[in-house]
Design a protein around this motif. Structure first.
Motif, PDB file in Angstrom:
ATOM      1  N   TRP A 309     -12.934 -24.235  36.758  1.00 37.46           N
ATOM      2  CA  TRP A 309     -13.179 -22.847  36.429  1.00 37.46           C
ATOM      3  C   TRP A 309     -12.154 -22.437  35.376  1.00 37.46           C
ATOM      4  O   TRP A 309     -10.958 -22.502  35.605  1.00 37.46           O
ATOM      5  CB  TRP A 309     -13.020 -21.969  37.668  1.00 37.46           C
ATOM      6  N   SER A 313     -11.695 -18.312  29.162  1.00 32.95           N
ATOM      7  CA  SER A 313     -12.944 -18.290  28.399  1.00 32.95           C
ATOM      8  C   SER A 313     -14.143 -17.890  29.237  1.00 32.95           C
ATOM      9  O   SER A 313     -15.255 -17.762  28.709  1.00 32.95           O
ATOM     10  CB  SER A 313     -13.206 -19.669  27.789  1.00 32.95           C
ATOM     11  N   GLN A 314     -13.907 -17.698  30.538  1.00 35.84           N
ATOM     12  CA  GLN A 314     -14.999 -17.384  31.462  1.00 35.84           C
ATOM     13  C   GLN A 314     -16.114 -18.418  31.367  1.00 35.84           C
ATOM     14  O   GLN A 314     -17.290 -18.101  31.206  1.00 35.84           O
ATOM     15  CB  GLN A 314     -15.537 -15.979  31.195  1.00 35.84           C
ATOM     16  N   GLU A 315     -15.703 -19.682  31.489  1.00 29.03           N
ATOM     17  CA  GLU A 315     -16.640 -20.795  31.427  1.00 29.03           C
ATOM     18  C   GLU A 315     -16.393 -21.760  32.577  1.00 29.03           C
ATOM     19  O   GLU A 315     -15.272 -21.867  33.087  1.00 29.03           O
ATOM     20  CB  GLU A 315     -16.497 -21.566  30.103  1.00 29.03           C
ATOM     21  N   VAL A 317     -16.315 -25.637  33.214  1.00 24.98           N
ATOM     22  CA  VAL A 317     -16.212 -26.889  32.464  1.00 24.98           C
ATOM     23  C   VAL A 317     -16.568 -28.036  33.400  1.00 24.98           C
ATOM     24  O   VAL A 317     -15.871 -28.274  34.397  1.00 24.98           O
ATOM     25  CB  VAL A 317     -14.785 -27.097  31.905  1.00 24.98           C
TER      26      VAL A 317
END
Length: 460
Positions: A309, A313-315, A317
């Motif tokens: 988490w 970047s609020q992504e 991966v």
């Protein structure tokens, strides 16, 4: 000329290290790349090679001292610019592993220790203009006079104070010793470390302070070092790093834990057969080896457990490789080194990698690079006789599996009760990344492989 060596950044922006021991003493002649000290970062123990060839003129820090990156720790006397360069003072034909030959007009960097190295001056440009050493962006200090530790003197207009050096005063403070009560045996009555240690009645190698409930005063017998009711140890090194990482993980990632108890008798039978197999002769096979392989296979079907988490970047991966972390209990605390690209390893290669990883970790020699970049971890609590637990995630990882002890116990087998070998698996996962269904399917896959290794044929 005198040159100073500043403590380098030993990897990943670490800001401090502890001097564990010096491998040299003042007056020793050292060669380029000779190990001069052993230091402990927040992650591992690292040997420091000498960036110069010359004579040690001063050691600025005592063992047990925590030093900030960039601070001078040792001074060398080396040939001046008009004389031999450090490379000329090094013994002919000696070069560290991995060093590359210098090209005309280009300096060569050696040794390669996590972002820094000694740069040998080339003959293609004047020695005084060449960069002799770089460590974490900090250039070494060149002085024309030796660096000498300040020694307290006794001014005529003030009360007499015991003569000692700053490291000795620090040692005395840590041990609760009043220097005024110590007789100095050094030159001119200088109080040495040995004088302080002898005063407390024994050899002490680390600044551990013993507190007595009876009195805080120091007597001739010492500061209550024997039989004190409390012992205080500074929080530092691996213990400090582990504590910070676990707190960050526990209060950042929403943990969920599931448990599965499995009849692993077929796996233990397979393990016994492999140990007698010629193909595995000389390899160390353990239940951990087979559990690790089961985890790697199960991840192919459940990739969400091999992800991270990324808050900035609020992504999410998702990794297409597996750096498998193995929790290792060491004398200096818990570390979790990882096997890079473990998903590409055969069972033989995995066995060899696990053996090397655990032996290196227990010896305190794990490189900082091997302690970062993990994508999922295993902790073997079964070696301590524990059946199950709720492991805390390593920061940046989505899951961690705890394998419990293998126990012989009554179990439902082929419509009857039989004595079987049973293990409990505990899976903690980050519920932001892994749903309950995904975590359950992964854990069930690992369990299915361990319950019947032949099930692998249906999964790959």
């Amino acid at each position: 000329m005198i040159k100073e060596f500043r403590l380098p950044d030993l990897g990943e922006g670490l800001t401090e290290s502890e001097i564990l021991s010096w491998k040299v003493a003042v007056g020793d002649t050292v060669t380029l790349n000779q190990v001069i000290a052993e230091v402990e970062t927040a992650k591992a123990v690292v040997e420091l090679p000498s960036p110069f060839a010359g004579v040690i003129t001063a050691l600025h820090e005592e063992p047990g001292t925590i030093v900030e990156v960039g601070k001078s720790i040792v001074s060398f006397e080396v040939a001046d610019d008009g004389g031999a360069s450090p490379s000329e003072l090094a013994p002919a034909g000696v070069a560290p592993a991995g060093a590359t030959n210098a090209v005309a007009g280009t300096a060569k960097r050696e040794p390669n220790l996590v972002g820094y190295g000694a740069v040998v001056e080339s003959s293609g440009r004047p020695a005084r203009r060449a960069r002799t050493f770089t460590t974490a962006g900090v250039e070494p200090v060149r002085t024309e006079t030796p660096v000498v530790e300040p020694v307290e003197t006794r001014p005529a207009d003030t009360a007499e104070r015991p003569r000692s050096t700053p490291p000795v005063r620090k040692l005395a403070k840590d041990l609760g010793v009043e220097l005024a009560a110590v007789a100095g045996t050094g030159a001119g009555g200088l109080i040495t470390r040995e004088d302080v240690r002898n005063f407390v009645g024994g050899e002490l190698s680390a600044p551990v302070r013993h507190l007595s409930a009876v009195s805080d005063s120091v007597s001739a017998a010492g500061p209550g070092a024997q039989g004190g009711r409390e012992v205080r140890t500074p929080i530092k090194g691996v213990r400090k790093f582990t504590a910070a990482a676990m707190v960050a993980s526990a209060f950042t990632a929403p943990h969920a834990t599931e448990f599965l108890t499995v009849d692993v008798t077929p796996t233990m039978d397979l393990l016994a057969k492999l140990k007698t197999s010629r193909a595995f002769s000389g390899y160390k096979l353990t239940p951990l080896t087979l559990v690790a392989k089961a985890v790697l296979i199960a991840l192919r079907r459940n990739p969400s457990l091999n992800s991270r988490w990324e808050e900035a970047s609020q992504e999410i991966v998702q990794f297409n490789y597996v750096n498998l972390g193995i929790a290792a209990a060491t004398p200096r605390g818990l570390t979790v080194p990882n096997i890079k690209d473990a998903d590409t390893f055969s069972l033989l290669e995995l066995s060899e990698a696990l053996t090397g990883l655990t032996e290196t970790a227990r010896a305190g020699k794990t490189a900082p690079a091997d302690l970062s970049g993990g994508t999922i971890s295993i902790t073997n609590i079964g070696v301590f006789g524990i059946d199950a637990g709720t492991p805390i995630l390593n920061p940046g990882e989505a899951a961690i599996l705890a394998m419990g002890a293998v126990r012989r116990m009554p179990w439902d087998f082929q419509d009857a009760v039989a004595l079987r070998q049973v293990m409990t698996l505990s899976l903690s996962f980050d519920h932001r990344l892994v749903d309950g269904e995904q975590g359950s399917r992964f854990l069930a896959d690992v369990g299915a492989i361990l319950a019947e290794p032949g099930m692998v044929l249906t999964m790959v």
